[in-house]
Design a protein around this motif. Sequence first.
Motif, PDB file in Angstrom:
ATOM      1  N   GLY A  62       1.419  39.271  15.966  1.00 55.55           N
ATOM      2  CA  GLY A  62       2.319  38.169  15.715  1.00 55.55           C
ATOM      3  C   GLY A  62       1.597  36.836  15.839  1.00 55.55           C
ATOM      4  O   GLY A  62       0.599  36.732  16.541  1.00 55.55           O
ATOM      5  N   PRO A  63       2.088  35.790  15.153  1.00 56.62           N
ATOM      6  CA  PRO A  63       1.492  34.460  15.297  1.00 56.62           C
ATOM      7  C   PRO A  63       1.636  33.942  16.728  1.00 56.62           C
ATOM      8  O   PRO A  63       2.592  34.285  17.428  1.00 56.62           O
ATOM      9  N   ALA A  64       0.702  33.090  17.128  1.00 60.73           N
ATOM     10  CA  ALA A  64       0.758  32.455  18.443  1.00 60.73           C
ATOM     11  C   ALA A  64       0.563  30.956  18.266  1.00 60.73           C
ATOM     12  O   ALA A  64      -0.270  30.518  17.462  1.00 60.73           O
ATOM     13  N   LEU A  65       1.335  30.176  19.015  1.00 60.10           N
ATOM     14  CA  LEU A  65       1.221  28.725  18.933  1.00 60.10           C
ATOM     15  C   LEU A  65      -0.172  28.293  19.360  1.00 60.10           C
ATOM     16  O   LEU A  65      -0.671  28.667  20.416  1.00 60.10           O
ATOM     17  N   LEU A  66      -0.787  27.452  18.518  1.00 63.94           N
ATOM     18  CA  LEU A  66      -2.141  26.971  18.768  1.00 63.94           C
ATOM     19  C   LEU A  66      -2.113  25.546  19.310  1.00 63.94           C
ATOM     20  O   LEU A  66      -2.691  25.223  20.336  1.00 63.94           O
ATOM     21  N   ILE A  67      -1.439  24.672  18.607  1.00 63.60           N
ATOM     22  CA  ILE A  67      -1.368  23.252  18.954  1.00 63.60           C
ATOM     23  C   ILE A  67      -0.219  22.661  18.156  1.00 63.60           C
ATOM     24  O   ILE A  67       0.132  23.169  17.087  1.00 63.60           O
ATOM     25  N   LYS A  72      -4.092  14.671  17.847  1.00 64.05           N
ATOM     26  CA  LYS A  72      -3.999  15.402  19.110  1.00 64.05           C
ATOM     27  C   LYS A  72      -5.111  16.424  19.164  1.00 64.05           C
ATOM     28  O   LYS A  72      -5.346  17.136  18.179  1.00 64.05           O
ATOM     29  N   LYS A  73      -5.793  16.482  20.306  1.00 68.01           N
ATOM     30  CA  LYS A  73      -6.894  17.427  20.491  1.00 68.01           C
ATOM     31  C   LYS A  73      -6.572  18.382  21.617  1.00 68.01           C
ATOM     32  O   LYS A  73      -6.083  17.966  22.666  1.00 68.01           O
ATOM     33  N   THR A  77      -8.034  20.167  16.582  1.00 67.88           N
ATOM     34  CA  THR A  77      -7.498  18.816  16.440  1.00 67.88           C
ATOM     35  C   THR A  77      -6.495  18.779  15.306  1.00 67.88           C
ATOM     36  O   THR A  77      -6.749  19.325  14.226  1.00 67.88           O
ATOM     37  N   ILE A  78      -5.350  18.158  15.567  1.00 65.26           N
ATOM     38  CA  ILE A  78      -4.394  17.872  14.497  1.00 65.26           C
ATOM     39  C   ILE A  78      -4.509  16.389  14.170  1.00 65.26           C
ATOM     40  O   ILE A  78      -4.447  15.536  15.061  1.00 65.26           O
ATOM     41  N   ALA A  90       1.872   9.260   4.598  1.00 65.97           N
ATOM     42  CA  ALA A  90       1.538  10.182   3.512  1.00 65.97           C
ATOM     43  C   ALA A  90       2.277  11.503   3.631  1.00 65.97           C
ATOM     44  O   ALA A  90       2.209  12.343   2.722  1.00 65.97           O
ATOM     45  N   LYS A  91       2.950  11.707   4.740  1.00 63.33           N
ATOM     46  CA  LYS A  91       3.645  12.981   5.024  1.00 63.33           C
ATOM     47  C   LYS A  91       2.681  14.146   4.917  1.00 63.33           C
ATOM     48  O   LYS A  91       2.952  15.153   4.238  1.00 63.33           O
ATOM     49  N   GLN A  92       1.561  13.992   5.601  1.00 58.75           N
ATOM     50  CA  GLN A  92       0.541  15.035   5.610  1.00 58.75           C
ATOM     51  C   GLN A  92       0.018  15.228   7.026  1.00 58.75           C
ATOM     52  O   GLN A  92      -0.009  14.285   7.828  1.00 58.75           O
ATOM     53  N   PHE A  93      -0.398  16.443   7.320  1.00 57.53           N
ATOM     54  CA  PHE A  93      -1.059  16.713   8.590  1.00 57.53           C
ATOM     55  C   PHE A  93      -2.082  17.819   8.377  1.00 57.53           C
ATOM     56  O   PHE A  93      -1.968  18.614   7.435  1.00 57.53           O
ATOM     57  N   SER A  94      -3.097  17.819   9.213  1.00 57.41           N
ATOM     58  CA  SER A  94      -4.187  18.765   9.006  1.00 57.41           C
ATOM     59  C   SER A  94      -4.713  19.291  10.340  1.00 57.41           C
ATOM     60  O   SER A  94      -4.558  18.650  11.380  1.00 57.41           O
ATOM     61  N   LEU A  95      -5.315  20.459  10.261  1.00 59.78           N
ATOM     62  CA  LEU A  95      -5.937  21.101  11.421  1.00 59.78           C
ATOM     63  C   LEU A  95      -7.444  21.116  11.202  1.00 59.78           C
ATOM     64  O   LEU A  95      -7.920  21.532  10.141  1.00 59.78           O
ATOM     65  N   HIS A  96      -8.196  20.661  12.209  1.00 62.16           N
ATOM     66  CA  HIS A  96      -9.649  20.703  12.184  1.00 62.16           C
ATOM     67  C   HIS A  96     -10.102  21.613  13.328  1.00 62.16           C
ATOM     68  O   HIS A  96      -9.584  21.486  14.452  1.00 62.16           O
ATOM     69  N   ILE A  97     -11.050  22.483  13.049  1.00 61.09           N
ATOM     70  CA  ILE A  97     -11.594  23.351  14.085  1.00 61.09           C
ATOM     71  C   ILE A  97     -13.060  22.991  14.271  1.00 61.09           C
ATOM     72  O   ILE A  97     -13.900  23.245  13.394  1.00 61.09           O
ATOM     73  N   MET A  98     -13.368  22.385  15.398  1.00 61.11           N
ATOM     74  CA  MET A  98     -14.751  21.961  15.673  1.00 61.11           C
ATOM     75  C   MET A  98     -15.591  23.160  16.105  1.00 61.11           C
ATOM     76  O   MET A  98     -15.078  24.082  16.756  1.00 61.11           O
ATOM     77  N   ASP A  99     -16.884  23.118  15.738  1.00 63.43           N
ATOM     78  CA  ASP A  99     -17.818  24.160  16.163  1.00 63.43           C
ATOM     79  C   ASP A  99     -17.201  25.551  15.991  1.00 63.43           C
ATOM     80  O   ASP A  99     -17.074  26.332  16.945  1.00 63.43           O
ATOM     81  N   SER A 100     -16.767  25.868  14.786  1.00 63.50           N
ATOM     82  CA  SER A 100     -16.043  27.121  14.555  1.00 63.50           C
ATOM     83  C   SER A 100     -16.899  28.344  14.906  1.00 63.50           C
ATOM     84  O   SER A 100     -18.138  28.331  14.770  1.00 63.50           O
TER      85      SER A 100
END
Lengths: 113, 112
Positions: B43-48, B57-58, B63-64, B70-80
């Motif tokens: 099942g999915p799990a809340l990440l952030i 928010k980090k 990071t979100i 712009a009604k946009q949001f994104s997820l960045h994953i550092m050092d994947s």
Amino acid sequence: DGGITQSPKYLFRKEGQNVTLSCEQNLNHDAMYWYRQDPGQGLRLIYYSQIVNDFQKGDIAEGYSVSREKKESFPLTVTSAQKNPTAFYLCATSPGQTTDTQYFGPGTRLTVL
Amino acid sequence: QQQVKQSPQSLIVQKGGIPIINCAYENTAFDYFPWYQQFPGKGPALLIAIRPDVSEKKEGRFTISFNKSAKQFSLHIMDSQPGDSATYFCAASSGGYQKVTFGTGTKLQVIP
């Protein structure tokens, strides 16, 4: 997954049969939800319940039924009227009567033979 | 109005790279934007999650970024890392008795 259990993990159904998927939680959460997940389509809401003895249809309720007789339990019945029931079914809960954070169970994979 | 559009559908990056997953929404009543991580067969799990009163928010390597105008949001994953390989879903809700609307998911593969 934590305090949400779904059973069975795998379920096989013959055409024309009704089957019931179990969802039990010990988190004392008020709200419970059923989602269907198909590849490439994300999660689609089937039914949800915010309090005992009350539930509402989601976006794809046709061919499904639910009950909420106890706070801890929200079983989903997939009826023979559901034309394409093969999917991964996910149960979720949230603490209050808002939908801010949802906690998901491990899922049940239903296959129609 | 209730749709949340997510892109890309799939993403492959090398270890150490920074995958970016984007989501866009139309309903200006949405006020809560979570990201969920799902491993195969689970099942999915809340990440952030973020609310529109902040632009970023980090939490750890996640990071979100949120752009209200712009009604946009994104997820960045550092050092994947290879262990980040999973499907990621964005979502949006307006609280109260409203439903959560999920994006269609992004399958991320991080190769060593």
